[in-house]
Write an enzyme that holds these catalytic residues in place. Structure first.
Site, PDB file in Angstrom:
ATOM      1  N   HIS A   1     109.579  59.615 127.468  1.00 45.60           N
ATOM      2  CA  HIS A   1     108.536  58.942 128.258  1.00 45.60           C
ATOM      3  C   HIS A   1     107.145  59.506 127.965  1.00 45.60           C
ATOM      4  O   HIS A   1     106.680  60.401 128.670  1.00 45.60           O
ATOM      5  CB  HIS A   1     108.825  59.112 129.756  1.00 45.60           C
ATOM      6  CG  HIS A   1     109.916  58.248 130.260  1.00 45.60           C
ATOM      7  ND1 HIS A   1     109.701  56.964 130.702  1.00 45.60           N
ATOM      8  CD2 HIS A   1     111.233  58.469 130.374  1.00 45.60           C
ATOM      9  CE1 HIS A   1     110.838  56.425 131.076  1.00 45.60           C
ATOM     10  NE2 HIS A   1     111.792  57.314 130.887  1.00 45.60           N
TER      11      HIS A   1
ATOM     12  N   CYS B   1     112.144  54.306 126.521  1.00 48.13           N
ATOM     13  CA  CYS B   1     113.405  54.525 127.228  1.00 48.13           C
ATOM     14  C   CYS B   1     114.279  53.265 127.218  1.00 48.13           C
ATOM     15  O   CYS B   1     114.863  52.953 126.190  1.00 48.13           O
ATOM     16  CB  CYS B   1     113.127  55.052 128.636  1.00 48.13           C
ATOM     17  SG  CYS B   1     114.531  55.956 129.317  1.00 48.13           S
TER      18      CYS B   1
END
Ligand SMILES: *[C@@H]1O[C@H](CO)[C@@H](O)[C@H](O)[C@H]1NC(C)=O
Length: 343
Positions: free
Chosen positions: A270, A157
């Site tokens: 994620h 991320c």
């Protein structure tokens, strides 16, 4: 009269059990009768006790209201690691040493010499000391690889976004996307070569499902469109695009990239959340989704085993994450369930 009877029946049961056990003992082959053990010797070219360094991020990680994305966390000098990243590394069979970003740099870079791979986590800090430290660590990791040590990086991320900024040498490379707490699929680039990437060990069924089903969690406001990625010569020569995904408005961004030359993988999504975070109903927890987390963890640690860096046992023990306290903040929801907070 029932008491003696009960006692008698208990005794009988016991007697029966003993009789059974004695009977079957005769069928059990004791270890001493096996002859030589056939365990294979450990592969000397691999490090079976790999350590992953995880860089802490400014803040406390609990997202207390008002959610504080401000630089004041630099002044407060507090940082954290969401425990999901630690558990992720442990899932693959590694232990973790926290790399505390605001520690004196001499100490921070000594710790980098204790690890076999690095994770850059999610978060919001794209400037200041945190950015500089990511840049320095990343530079040292590339040097290690250039010097012949296999030393992997996973950037999740924010990590993806910062590596893109570093490689493109542009602070304006990121675009806005609408993908906060949003489960998505991953679309493989045409002719994507997944050999030697984290997707290599996915079963054909899981590879298919990940492109049709929402098996990964996205949680970001920034990203890079494939066109802009490919139009940047530095980015497109350093990284290959493996997958893209679509945001809530159907806009496509690059979601997984892998360095062409270094063992560096960056995820806009994620991989660590599916198995370990419960703060949003969007986080996929199906058996397939958990396999995605597990495969991604296994791949990182399999890469770290190729690092031959073997620091002293004592130094490792005194720096492991187990020396730090875990804080549970799952009651509040929407943040990280557990975090290590470094003050
Ligand atoms: C900030 O925190 C780090 C990590 O806990 C510590 O090493 C450092 O001394 C602190 N700096 C200040 C100015 O308090």
């Amino acid at each position: 009269m029932w008491r003696p009877l009960l006692l008698l029946s208990l005794l009988l049961c016991n007697d029966l059990t003993i009789a059974k056990a004695t009977e079957s003992t005769q069928l059990i082959i004791l270890p001493s009768q096996h002859g030589d053990r056939t365990c294979s010797a450990p592969d000397r070219n691999l490090n079976d006790k790999p350590i992953i360094g995880i860089l802490t991020h400014p803040g406390v990680g609990t997202f207390d209201a008002p959610r504080d994305h401000s630089l004041s966390y630099y002044e407060k000098n507090v940082s954290y690691i969401a425990a999901s990243y630690v558990k992720f590394a442990e899932t693959g069979g590694a232990r973790v040493i926290p790399l505390i970003y605001n520690e004196p740099q001499e100490r921070l870079f000594q710790k980098l010499e204790l690890v076999n791979g690095v994770i850059f986590t999610g978060g919001w800090a794209k400037e200041g000391l945190y950015f500089d430290i990511v840049q320095k660590i990343f530079g040292k990791v590339l040097e290690k690889n250039d010097a012949g040590e296999h030393f992997p990086v996973y950037a999740m991320c924010l990590g993806f976004e910062i590596l893109s900024m570093i490689i493109s040498q542009s602070r304006d490379i990121l675009e806005r996307f609408n993908s906060v707490y949003y489960a998505s699929s991953l679309q493989f680039i045409e002719n994507a070569n997944i050999e030697g990437t984290l997707f290599q060990r996915f079963s054909p069924e899981l590879l298919k499902k990940i492109s049709t089903d929402c098996l990964v969690l996205q949680n970001h406001q920034f990203g890079i469109s494939p066109d802009n990625f490919l139009a940047n010569p530095s980015l497109s020569s350093f990284f290959s695009i493996l997958t893209t995904s679509a945001d809530k408005d159907g806009k496509t961004y690059v979601s997984t990239i892998r360095s062409k030359r270094y063992p560096v993988t960056a995820f806009q999504w994620h991989p660590e959340k599916n198995a370990f975070e419960w703060g949003s109903s969007e986080i996929p927890h199906s058996e397939d989704a958990i396999q995605v987390t597990q495969h991604a963890a296994n791949y990182l640690v399999s890469e770290a085993r190729k690092s031959l860096n073997r620091p002293s046992h004592e130094e490792v023990l005194s720096n492991l994450i187990y020396n730090y306290k875990l804080t549970y903040s799952g009651y509040k929801g929407s943040g990280n369930d557990e975090a290590y907070i470094f003050t």
